[in-house]
Scaffold this motif. Structure first.
Motif, PDB file in Angstrom:
ATOM      1  N   ASN A 231       0.824  -1.210   0.000  1.00 33.46           N
ATOM      2  CA  ASN A 231       0.000   0.000   0.000  1.00 33.46           C
ATOM      3  C   ASN A 231       0.862   1.265   0.000  1.00 33.46           C
ATOM      4  O   ASN A 231       0.491   2.286  -0.580  1.00 33.46           O
ATOM      5  N   TYR A 232       2.008   1.173   0.682  1.00 36.48           N
ATOM      6  CA  TYR A 232       2.923   2.319   0.745  1.00 36.48           C
ATOM      7  C   TYR A 232       3.646   2.517  -0.585  1.00 36.48           C
ATOM      8  O   TYR A 232       3.830   3.651  -1.058  1.00 36.48           O
ATOM      9  N   PRO A 235       1.832   3.836  -4.768  1.00 34.75           N
ATOM     10  CA  PRO A 235       1.871   5.213  -5.309  1.00 34.75           C
ATOM     11  C   PRO A 235       3.275   5.626  -5.746  1.00 34.75           C
ATOM     12  O   PRO A 235       3.430   6.425  -6.676  1.00 34.75           O
ATOM     13  N   ASP A 379       3.583   8.852   5.433  1.00 32.13           N
ATOM     14  CA  ASP A 379       2.847   7.739   4.817  1.00 32.13           C
ATOM     15  C   ASP A 379       1.703   8.212   3.924  1.00 32.13           C
ATOM     16  O   ASP A 379       0.708   7.509   3.725  1.00 32.13           O
ATOM     17  N   LYS A 380       1.857   9.410   3.351  1.00 28.59           N
ATOM     18  CA  LYS A 380       0.848   9.925   2.424  1.00 28.59           C
ATOM     19  C   LYS A 380       1.350   9.779   0.986  1.00 28.59           C
ATOM     20  O   LYS A 380       1.256  10.710   0.170  1.00 28.59           O
ATOM     21  N   THR A 381       1.884   8.614   0.684  1.00 28.19           N
ATOM     22  CA  THR A 381       2.479   8.421  -0.640  1.00 28.19           C
ATOM     23  C   THR A 381       1.450   8.482  -1.766  1.00 28.19           C
ATOM     24  O   THR A 381       1.817   8.583  -2.933  1.00 28.19           O
ATOM     25  N   GLN A 382       0.158   8.416  -1.424  1.00 25.77           N
ATOM     26  CA  GLN A 382      -0.857   8.512  -2.482  1.00 25.77           C
ATOM     27  C   GLN A 382      -0.786   9.861  -3.193  1.00 25.77           C
ATOM     28  O   GLN A 382      -1.161   9.981  -4.370  1.00 25.77           O
ATOM     29  N   TYR A 383      -0.285  10.892  -2.496  1.00 28.11           N
ATOM     30  CA  TYR A 383      -0.163  12.198  -3.146  1.00 28.11           C
ATOM     31  C   TYR A 383       0.878  12.170  -4.259  1.00 28.11           C
ATOM     32  O   TYR A 383       0.796  12.957  -5.217  1.00 28.11           O
ATOM     33  N   SER A 384       1.855  11.286  -4.127  1.00 32.11           N
ATOM     34  CA  SER A 384       2.879  11.210  -5.165  1.00 32.11           C
ATOM     35  C   SER A 384       2.279  10.795  -6.498  1.00 32.11           C
ATOM     36  O   SER A 384       2.781  11.177  -7.562  1.00 32.11           O
ATOM     37  N   PHE A 385       1.213   9.999  -6.442  1.00 32.03           N
ATOM     38  CA  PHE A 385       0.565   9.565  -7.683  1.00 32.03           C
ATOM     39  C   PHE A 385       0.048  10.760  -8.471  1.00 32.03           C
ATOM     40  O   PHE A 385       0.316  10.903  -9.667  1.00 32.03           O
ATOM     41  N   TRP A 386      -0.694  11.639  -7.787  1.00 30.73           N
ATOM     42  CA  TRP A 386      -1.293  12.778  -8.486  1.00 30.73           C
ATOM     43  C   TRP A 386      -0.239  13.780  -8.935  1.00 30.73           C
ATOM     44  O   TRP A 386      -0.325  14.337 -10.039  1.00 30.73           O
TER      45      TRP A 386
END
Length: 501
Positions: A231-232, A235, A379-386
């Motif tokens: 999950n980490y 992204p 642990d907010k690596t989802q922001y890296s996707f955008w």
């Protein structure tokens, strides 16, 4: 200050080894531009762009996840190592097999009919790279910079040896009659084939050594470790893809987007070879960034639990910007003699003017790496996707719309535009979720003035060679003087601390 010294020391070791290794490896560019034609260079550029892109897919952010879960998650680092390496080996078998089977289709899609073997070799190169990623990361985590650097250097030396053997020595021995024309299947028409084969041999031979230096692992797949790491890291896969989209896919797409006969008497594939070769002149900036990343990534994670870490991150960023800005100016103003030194042939000089843009792009990539620490430690690596998706779209859009109009300049601007957009967005969101007291105004000032001096020096042209060289390098003195003037308080503080110590 001790932490900064430690980081600087680690970076110096990685940097020295990288510069030494790449300096040796850079000899290959001289070999390629001397012994291969520009069409072979175009093929080399395209296939290695594909390798760079797929390398991100094969490792899918697991190196960063390994650092995160080995330092700040109350897990046994040994178990994390065993599990991560086992997971990568498993996924590599799947991905490598799929790519191997898809080789005939790729050969047709990339306009290499009858050369499916090139993409089978590519599958093996990628597989070898992937199963070495975590052992190399473990050496970095354990601060074993010398062991890491030694292994990398051996790999580079092997690659250079096989390249020279296959491209220079064997053809020469066949030509003078020392060897028969059928020597181990020698093919005089091969060019990019021997580049790939040399890479494949070098990567395969280094695997046992790296595994021995890092410590052999026990195959295990522990679900309680794999699930959060996945999950980490997912992204981060997209972050890596966006970065490599700009850095490599611009070279991959260049020949297909550039109109035929855009450059009189030069095919699109030959132009791609010239374009890709000029990327190599920005290699010094890339070396510094790579060395910094090797040292900084595990360092940042280890410092993340310290309450003063934001201030430390800001100091690291500031020092990074100052050093890299000076380096950018120094390389740009000396391109008139650095370029011909490494790129043999008049055709390559037509692309020298894009190098300052590429240097600035790489510098912004380093700035982005510094900024990206906020989503890695929170642990907010989802922001890296955008963030990186936007960067990738910008990169591809610039290539598609500007390369047909501006040629080399359009390709170079895709690098600059992508990293600039990503840097700005990452900074804005980072300050919202994990505030770091960066010296933003001063850092931006250095970047703008440095970029301006870089182009001023490149286009400055005096009739006298000596006067021209002195005038160009006077611009390096200007940026140094600016740094000393603006940083005089910090410099005096450091000098006084050393005297009192």
């Amino acid at each position: 200050m001790s932490n900064l010294k430690k980081l600087a020391g680690q970076t110096a070791i990685y940097g020295l080894s990288s510069i030494l290794g790449r300096s040796i490896n850079f000899l290959l560019i001289i070999v390629y531009t001397t012994y291969l034609n520009t069409e072979d260079l175009g093929a080399f550029t395209g296939i290695y762009a594909l390798i760079g892109f797929l390398n991100i897919v094969f490792t899918y952010g697991m190196e960063t996840a390994f650092f995160r879960y080995s330092t700040g998650k109350n897990l046994d680092p040994t178990k994390v190592y065993h599990t991560t390496q086992s997971l990568l080996i498993t996924s590599t078998l799947i991905l490598g097999s799929a790519l191997y089977l898809a080789a005939p289709w790729l050969a047709m899609a990339m306009q290499y009919p009858g050369q499916a073997y090139l993409f089978r070799w590519t599958a093996l190169i990628l597989s070898f790279d992937a199963i070495l990623a975590i052992p190399f990361a473990k050496l970095r985590l354990e601060n074993r910079a010398v062991a890491f650097a030694g292994a990398k250097l051996i790999n580079i030396l092997l690659n250079v040896f096989f390249n020279i053997l296959l491209i220079v020595w064997i053809p020469s021995w066949v030509e003078n009659g020392s060897l028969g024309t059928d020597f181990i299947g020698y093919r005089p028409d091969w060019g990019v084939e021997y580049i790939l084969l040399a890479n494949l041999l070098a990567n395969g031979l280094i695997i046992p050594y790296v595994w021995w230096r890092a410590g052999f692992f026990r195959f295990t797949l522990e679900k309680e470790i794999i699930k959060p790491m996945w999950n980490y890291s997912l992204p981060l896969l997209f972050m890596g893809l966006a970065g490599v989209t700009n850095e490599l896919v611009s070279r991959l797409l260049f020949e297909y987007v550039l109109p035929e006969n855009y450059f009189p008497g030069v095919t699109s594939r030959e132009a791609a070879g010239i374009f890709g070769a000029n990327f190599k002149l920005a290699i010094l900036m890339n070396l510094v960034i790579q060395a910094f990343k090797y040292a900084a990534e595990p360092f940042f994670f280890k410092q993340s639990t310290d309450k003063n870490s934001p201030l430390l991150y800001a100091k690291v960023m500031h020092a990074f910007v100052i050093f890299c800005t000076i380096l950018m100016v120094a390389i740009s103003v000396n391109l008139t003699w650095i370029g011909p030194l490494f790129l043999k042939g008049e055709a390559y000089a037509s692309g020298f003017f894009i190098v300052p843009i590429l240097l600035m792009g790489y510098l912004l990539l380093g700035v982005y790496f510094n900024l990206s620490i906020w989503f890695k430690v929170t642990d907010k690596t989802q922001y890296s996707f955008w963030i990186t998706l936007i960067g990738a779209l910008v990169s591809v859009a610039v290539i598609i719309f500007l390369v047909p109009i501006w040629g080399f300049l359009g390709g170079a601007l895709s690098t600059l535009a992508c990293y600039l957009v990503m840097t700005v967005i990452c900074y804005v969101f980072g300050q919202k979720f994990y505030r770091i007291p960066y010296q933003t105004g001063r850092d931006v000032l250095y970047l703008i003035i440095g970029f301006g001096l870089s182009y001023a020096g490149f286009y400055l042209n005096l009739e006298s060679g000596i006067l021209d060289l002195l005038a160009k390098n006077f611009l390096v003195f200007i940026i140094l003087a600016l740094v000393i003037f603006l940083e005089k308080d910090q410099i005096l503080s450091l000098v006084n601390r050393k005297k009192s110590g």
